[in-house]
Scaffold this active site. Structure first.
Site, PDB file in Angstrom:
ATOM      1  N   ASP A  17       0.829  -1.270   0.169  1.00 29.06           N
ATOM      2  CA  ASP A  17      -0.067   0.062  -0.129  1.00 29.06           C
ATOM      3  C   ASP A  17       0.886   1.228  -0.013  1.00 29.06           C
ATOM      4  O   ASP A  17       0.326   2.382   0.641  1.00 29.06           O
ATOM      5  CB  ASP A  17      -0.838   0.004   1.175  1.00 29.06           C
ATOM      6  CG  ASP A  17      -2.009  -1.179   1.162  1.00 29.06           C
ATOM      7  OD1 ASP A  17      -2.380  -1.634   0.243  1.00 29.06           O
ATOM      8  OD2 ASP A  17      -2.254  -1.592   2.241  1.00 29.06           O
ATOM      9  N   LYS A  29       1.837   1.876  -5.082  1.00 32.25           N
ATOM     10  CA  LYS A  29       2.377   1.345  -6.313  1.00 32.25           C
ATOM     11  C   LYS A  29       1.643   1.765  -7.462  1.00 32.25           C
ATOM     12  O   LYS A  29       1.971   2.063  -8.607  1.00 32.25           O
ATOM     13  CB  LYS A  29       2.550   0.043  -6.245  1.00 32.25           C
ATOM     14  CG  LYS A  29       3.604  -0.308  -4.991  1.00 32.25           C
ATOM     15  CD  LYS A  29       3.896  -1.997  -4.927  1.00 32.25           C
ATOM     16  CE  LYS A  29       2.415  -2.375  -4.230  1.00 32.25           C
ATOM     17  NZ  LYS A  29       2.068  -2.079  -2.893  1.00 32.25           N
ATOM     18  N   GLY A  60      -4.284  -4.622  -3.960  1.00 29.88           N
ATOM     19  CA  GLY A  60      -5.441  -3.245  -4.010  1.00 29.88           C
ATOM     20  C   GLY A  60      -4.650  -2.405  -4.665  1.00 29.88           C
ATOM     21  O   GLY A  60      -4.072  -1.742  -3.709  1.00 29.88           O
ATOM     22  N   HIS A  61      -4.611  -1.720  -5.766  1.00 33.36           N
ATOM     23  CA  HIS A  61      -3.980  -0.818  -6.447  1.00 33.36           C
ATOM     24  C   HIS A  61      -4.708   0.268  -6.917  1.00 33.36           C
ATOM     25  O   HIS A  61      -5.676   0.212  -7.677  1.00 33.36           O
ATOM     26  CB  HIS A  61      -3.012  -1.187  -7.515  1.00 33.36           C
ATOM     27  CG  HIS A  61      -1.818  -2.060  -7.136  1.00 33.36           C
ATOM     28  ND1 HIS A  61      -0.936  -2.729  -7.774  1.00 33.36           N
ATOM     29  CD2 HIS A  61      -1.547  -2.730  -5.950  1.00 33.36           C
ATOM     30  CE1 HIS A  61      -0.175  -3.833  -7.074  1.00 33.36           C
ATOM     31  NE2 HIS A  61      -0.626  -3.724  -5.987  1.00 33.36           N
ATOM     32  N   GLN A 115       2.131  -6.025  -3.176  1.00 39.17           N
ATOM     33  CA  GLN A 115       2.576  -6.098  -1.719  1.00 39.17           C
ATOM     34  C   GLN A 115       3.820  -5.258  -1.431  1.00 39.17           C
ATOM     35  O   GLN A 115       4.125  -4.632  -2.186  1.00 39.17           O
ATOM     36  CB  GLN A 115       2.718  -7.668  -1.546  1.00 39.17           C
ATOM     37  CG  GLN A 115       1.513  -8.466  -1.044  1.00 39.17           C
ATOM     38  CD  GLN A 115       0.813  -9.006  -2.729  1.00 39.17           C
ATOM     39  OE1 GLN A 115       1.526  -9.498  -3.193  1.00 39.17           O
ATOM     40  NE2 GLN A 115      -0.489  -8.613  -2.631  1.00 39.17           N
TER      41      GLN A 115
HETATM   42  P1  GDP Z   1      -0.526   0.453  -3.695  1.00 34.36           P
HETATM   43  O1  GDP Z   1      -1.364  -1.047  -3.129  1.00 34.36           O
HETATM   44  O2  GDP Z   1       0.831   0.437  -3.211  1.00 34.36           O
HETATM   45  O3  GDP Z   1      -1.073   0.544  -5.062  1.00 34.36           O
HETATM   46  O4  GDP Z   1      -1.210   1.479  -2.555  1.00 34.36           O
HETATM   47  P2  GDP Z   1      -3.094   1.477  -2.419  1.00 34.36           P
HETATM   48  O5  GDP Z   1      -3.918   1.933  -3.640  1.00 34.36           O
HETATM   49  O6  GDP Z   1      -3.443   0.376  -1.742  1.00 34.36           O
HETATM   50  O7  GDP Z   1      -2.946   2.777  -1.320  1.00 34.36           O
HETATM   51  C1  GDP Z   1      -2.373   3.972  -1.405  1.00 34.36           C
HETATM   52  C2  GDP Z   1      -3.667   5.139  -1.361  1.00 34.36           C
HETATM   53  O8  GDP Z   1      -2.783   6.267  -1.124  1.00 34.36           O
HETATM   54  C3  GDP Z   1      -4.396   5.301  -2.416  1.00 34.36           C
HETATM   55  O9  GDP Z   1      -5.780   5.697  -1.811  1.00 34.36           O
HETATM   56  C4  GDP Z   1      -3.932   6.312  -3.355  1.00 34.36           C
HETATM   57  O10 GDP Z   1      -4.808   6.953  -4.118  1.00 34.36           O
HETATM   58  C5  GDP Z   1      -3.431   7.090  -2.231  1.00 34.36           C
HETATM   59  N1  GDP Z   1      -2.280   7.967  -2.611  1.00 34.36           N
HETATM   60  C6  GDP Z   1      -1.049   7.584  -3.392  1.00 34.36           C
HETATM   61  N2  GDP Z   1      -0.084   8.442  -3.570  1.00 34.36           N
HETATM   62  C7  GDP Z   1      -0.585   9.479  -2.643  1.00 34.36           C
HETATM   63  C8  GDP Z   1      -0.055  10.698  -2.331  1.00 34.36           C
HETATM   64  O11 GDP Z   1       0.967  11.227  -2.723  1.00 34.36           O
HETATM   65  N3  GDP Z   1      -0.912  11.242  -1.612  1.00 34.36           N
HETATM   66  C9  GDP Z   1      -2.070  11.090  -0.773  1.00 34.36           C
HETATM   67  N4  GDP Z   1      -2.583  11.742   0.061  1.00 34.36           N
HETATM   68  N5  GDP Z   1      -2.451   9.769  -1.233  1.00 34.36           N
HETATM   69  C10 GDP Z   1      -2.118   9.191  -2.269  1.00 34.36           C
HETATM   70  P1  IMO Z   2      -0.701  -4.245  -2.316  1.00 30.78           P
HETATM   71  O1  IMO Z   2      -0.181  -4.773  -3.448  1.00 30.78           O
HETATM   72  C1  IMO Z   2      -1.116  -4.643   2.188  1.00 30.78           C
HETATM   73  C2  IMO Z   2      -1.130  -8.809   3.722  1.00 30.78           C
HETATM   74  C3  IMO Z   2      -2.164  -8.986   4.431  1.00 30.78           C
HETATM   75  C4  IMO Z   2      -1.636 -10.016   5.677  1.00 30.78           C
HETATM   76  C5  IMO Z   2      -0.690 -10.876   4.985  1.00 30.78           C
HETATM   77  C6  IMO Z   2      -0.865 -12.150   4.026  1.00 30.78           C
HETATM   78  O2  IMO Z   2      -2.099  -3.550  -2.193  1.00 30.78           O
HETATM   79  O3  IMO Z   2       0.306  -3.391  -1.475  1.00 30.78           O
HETATM   80  P2  IMO Z   2      -2.695 -12.799   2.076  1.00 30.78           P
HETATM   81  O4  IMO Z   2      -3.718 -12.907   1.915  1.00 30.78           O
HETATM   82  O5  IMO Z   2      -1.659 -12.363   1.167  1.00 30.78           O
HETATM   83  O6  IMO Z   2      -2.045 -14.262   2.270  1.00 30.78           O
HETATM   84  O7  IMO Z   2      -2.123 -12.058   3.482  1.00 30.78           O
HETATM   85  O8  IMO Z   2      -0.264  -9.872   3.629  1.00 30.78           O
HETATM   86  N1  IMO Z   2      -1.424  -8.353   2.282  1.00 30.78           N
HETATM   87  C7  IMO Z   2      -1.118  -6.831   1.851  1.00 30.78           C
HETATM   88  N2  IMO Z   2      -1.053  -5.847   2.846  1.00 30.78           N
HETATM   89  N3  IMO Z   2      -1.003  -4.507   0.640  1.00 30.78           N
HETATM   90  C8  IMO Z   2      -1.219  -5.701   0.111  1.00 30.78           C
HETATM   91  O9  IMO Z   2      -1.165  -5.627  -1.406  1.00 30.78           O
HETATM   92  C9  IMO Z   2      -1.125  -6.919   0.512  1.00 30.78           C
HETATM   93  N4  IMO Z   2      -1.503  -8.041   0.115  1.00 30.78           N
HETATM   94  C10 IMO Z   2      -1.343  -8.872   1.343  1.00 30.78           C
HETATM   95  O10 IMO Z   2      -3.156  -7.950   4.957  1.00 30.78           O
HETATM   96  O11 IMO Z   2      -1.163  -9.405   6.531  1.00 30.78           O
HETATM   97 MG    MG Z   3      -2.817  -1.754  -1.813  1.00 34.49          MG
END
Ligand code: GDP
Ligand code: IMO
Ligand code: MG
Length: 420
Positions: free
Chosen positions: A13, A16, A40-41, A221
Site C-alpha cells: 500500500d 504502487k 489493491g492498487h 505487496q
Molecule cells: P498500492 O497498493 O501500493 O497501490 O497502494 P494503495 O492504492 O492500496 O494505497 C495507496 C492510497 O494512497 C491510495 O488511496 C492512493 O490513491 C493514495 N495515494 C497515492 N499517492 C498519494 C499521495 O501522494 N498523497 C495522498 N494523499 N494519497 C496518495
Molecule cells: P498491495 O499490492 C498490504 C497482507 C495481508 C496479511 C498478509 C498475508 O495492495 O500493496 P495474504 O492474503 O496475502 O495471504 O495475506 O499480507 N497483504 C497486504 N497488505 N497490501 C497488500 O497488497 C497486501 N497483500 C497482502 O493483510 O497481513
Molecule cells: Mg494496496
C-alpha cells in the site's frame, strides 16, 4: 528501450498503483508477476477512482496488461474486474500466462479455515485463498490457467485433488461439500471466457524486448511481506522482491536495470505481525485519518507509524533499488515534529539491520532522528516548491539509503507527482 520494475519497499500500500499509472505513459506492456487479488492498487484520475486487484494498472492508460506465471488468479474476480472496467469505458487489453495458477473455491475456504485454526496467532490474511493456492503450486497440486482449456485435463486434476481437500476441510471442522461437477462446469465457463487472453506470455515479453519495446513490471505487496525476507510467518506467500520478477514473468534478470522502490513517507501495515515503528498515540491516528489508511482490498484500518529506514534499506539491498519514488509526503504536512527510524535497540544493543527472527523484531525498539515539521503546501510544481524542512527530510532519506529520490508524490491525483 526501458525496462522498469516497481517494488513496494514496506508492508504494501505504498502507492504502487499511482506510480505505475504515472510511469505507464512511456510503457507498452505492464506486467504483474506475483500475488493475486490480495493486492489493491488505486489510481485516481479526476473524478474516477480505479481499484485494481489483479488486472495490471497500466490498462487504465490503454497499455497491454500481462498477468504473469508468478501470479495466482481468482477467475471470478478477474471476470468482475474486466467487466467493471468495461462499464467505465476501459476495455482492458490483457494477456494471461497459461502457467499462472488458479485460486480454486477450496483455497478460499482453506484460507479462512487456517486463520480460524490459528485463532489469536492468525496472520490476518486477506482471505482470498492466496496462501493455500501458492502452497498447492509448490507441492505440485495446483491447477493452472492452461488446464481450464481442456475438460479432460481439468476433470482428471480435480479427481486427484478434491478428495484430499475434502478431508483437510473436514479436519478443520468445515462441512462444505466440494461438488466436482459444479467446479468443473464453472471453470470450463471461465476457460471459454478467458481463452482469448491465455498465452505463453514469456514469449510475448521476449519478443517485445527483442523489438525494443518499453516494459514496466508492477510489483504487488511490499518487501516486508515477501515470503523469505519479510516478517515471516506474517507475510504473504510470494516473492515480492525484484528477484521474483524474473521468476514470475519468465523475463531474464539481466534485462532488469531500472528498479524503482516505492516508499510511503511514513509506514503502514494491514494484518498482524510486528512493526517496530508503529505509533499507538494521536500521531498514529492522525496519519491514519489524514492518509485515509483503510485497506483497498479488505477496508481494514491500516496500522500507522513513522518512516522506518531500516525497513526501506532492507528493501533497497534485496531488490537493488536504483531509485525511489516517495509517496504521500502531503500526509506529513502540518506536524510539529517528523521522526524517522534509523536503527533499533535489540536487547539493549543498537543494530542497523532487519532481524530475521520474528521474536527479535517484536522487541526491537526504534531509534529515531527528529526533523522539524513543515506547513501545509499546495500542488508543488518543482522540488524547490516543497517547504525547506520537507526537502531536508527527503535529502536525509537519500543520504541514509544512498539511493536517489526521482519522484515525489504529493496527492492521489495523477498530476500531483513531481519529477526530482
Ligand atoms: P498500492 O497498493 O501500493 O497501490 O497502494 P494503495 O492504492 O492500496 O494505497 C495507496 C492510497 O494512497 C491510495 O488511496 C492512493 O490513491 C493514495 N495515494 C497515492 N499517492 C498519494 C499521495 O501522494 N498523497 C495522498 N494523499 N494519497 C496518495
Ligand atoms: P498491495 O499490492 C498490504 C497482507 C495481508 C496479511 C498478509 C498475508 O495492495 O500493496 P495474504 O492474503 O496475502 O495471504 O495475506 O499480507 N497483504 C497486504 N497488505 N497490501 C497488500 O497488497 C497486501 N497483500 C497482502 O493483510 O497481513
Ligand atoms: Mg494496496
Amino acid at each position: 528501450m526501458v525496462v522498469q520494475v516497481v517494488i513496494g519497499t514496506q508492508w504494501g500500500d505504498e502507492g504502487k498503483g499511482k506510480i505505475v499509472d504515472y510511469l505507464s505513459k512511456d510503457a507498452e506492456y505492464v506486467v504483474r508477476f506475483q500475488g493475486g487479488n490480495n493486492a489493491g492498487h488505486t489510481i485516481k484520475i479526476k473524478n474516477d477512482v480505479y481499484k485494481l486487484h489483479i488486472v495490471p494498472s497500466g490498462v487504465i492508460s490503454g497499455k497491454i496488461g500481462i498477468i504473469g506465471n508468478g501470479c495466482v488468479i481468482d477467475p471470478g474476480v478477474l471476470f468482475e474486474e474486466i467487466d467493471g472496467l468495461s462499464k467505465k469505458g476501459i476495455v482492458p487489453r490483457l494477456l494471461i500466462s497459461n502457467r499462472a495458477h488458479l485460486i480454486m473455491p477450496y483455497h478460499k475456504l482453506l484460507d479462512g479455515a487456517e486463520e480460524r485454526y490459528l485463532g489469536e496467532k492468525k496472520i490476518g490474511t486477506t482471505k482470498r485463498g492466496i496462501g493455500p493456492c501458492y502452497s498447492d503450486k509448490i507441492s505440485r497440486n495446483g491447477i493452472r490457467m492452461g488446464d481450464i482449456l481442456n475438460k479432460t485435463t481439468l476433470s482428471s486434476r480435480l479427481d486427484q485433488i478434491l478428495p484430499i481437500k475434502q478431508r483437510i476441510l473436514k479436519a478443520y471442522g468445515f462441512d462444505e461439500v466440494l461438488d466436482k461437477e459444479e467446479i468443473l462446469d464453472t471453470f470450463m465457463v471461465y476457460g471459454e471466457r478467458f481463452k482469448k487472453y491465455i498465452a505463453d506470455t514469456h514469449l510475448v515479453l521476449h519478443d517485445a524486448f527483442e523489438k525494443g519495446k518499453n516494459i514496466l513490471f508492477e510489483g504487488a505487496q511490499g518487501t516486508m511481506l515477501d515470503v523469505d525476507y519479510g516478517t515471516y510467518p506474517f507475510t504473504t506467500s510470494s516473492h515480492v522482491i525484484a528477484g521474483g520478477c524474473a521468476i514470475g514473468s519468465g523475463f531474464p534478470p539481466s534485462n532488469l536495470t531500472d528498479i524503482i522502490g516505492i516508499m510511503k513517507a511514513y509506514t503502514t501495515r494491514v494484518g498482524e505481525g510486528p512493526m517496530p515503528s508503529e505509533l499507538f498515540d494521536d500521531v498514529g491516528i492522525y496519519l491514519q485519518q489524514k492518509g485515509h489508511e483503510f485497506g483497498t482490498t479488505t477496508s481494514r484500518p491500516r496500522r500507522c507509524g513513522w518512516l522506518d529506514l531500516i525497513v526501506v534499506r532492507h528493501a533497497c539491498i534485496l531488490s537493488g533499488i536504483t531509485r525511489l519514488a516517495v509517496t504521500k509526503l502531503d500526509v506529513l504536512n502540518d506536524l510539529d515534529v517528523v521522526k524517522v527510524c534509523i536503527g533499533y535497540r535489540l536487547n539493549g544493543k543498537p543494530i542497523d539491520y532487519f532481524p530475521s527472527c520474528i521474536q527479535d523484531v517484536s522487541i526491537c525498539e526504534p531509534i529515531y532522528k527528529e526533523f522539524s515539521g513543515w506547513p501545509e503546501f499546495q500542488c508543488p510544481k518543482t522540488f524547490s516548491d516543497i517547504p525547506k524542512q520537507a526537502q531536508d527530510y527527503l535529502r536525509f532519506i537519500e543520504s541514509f539509503l544512498k539511493v536517489k529520490i526521482s519522484v515525489v508524490s504529493t496527492g492521489p491525483e495523477r498530476d500531483e507527482t513531481l519529477k526530482v
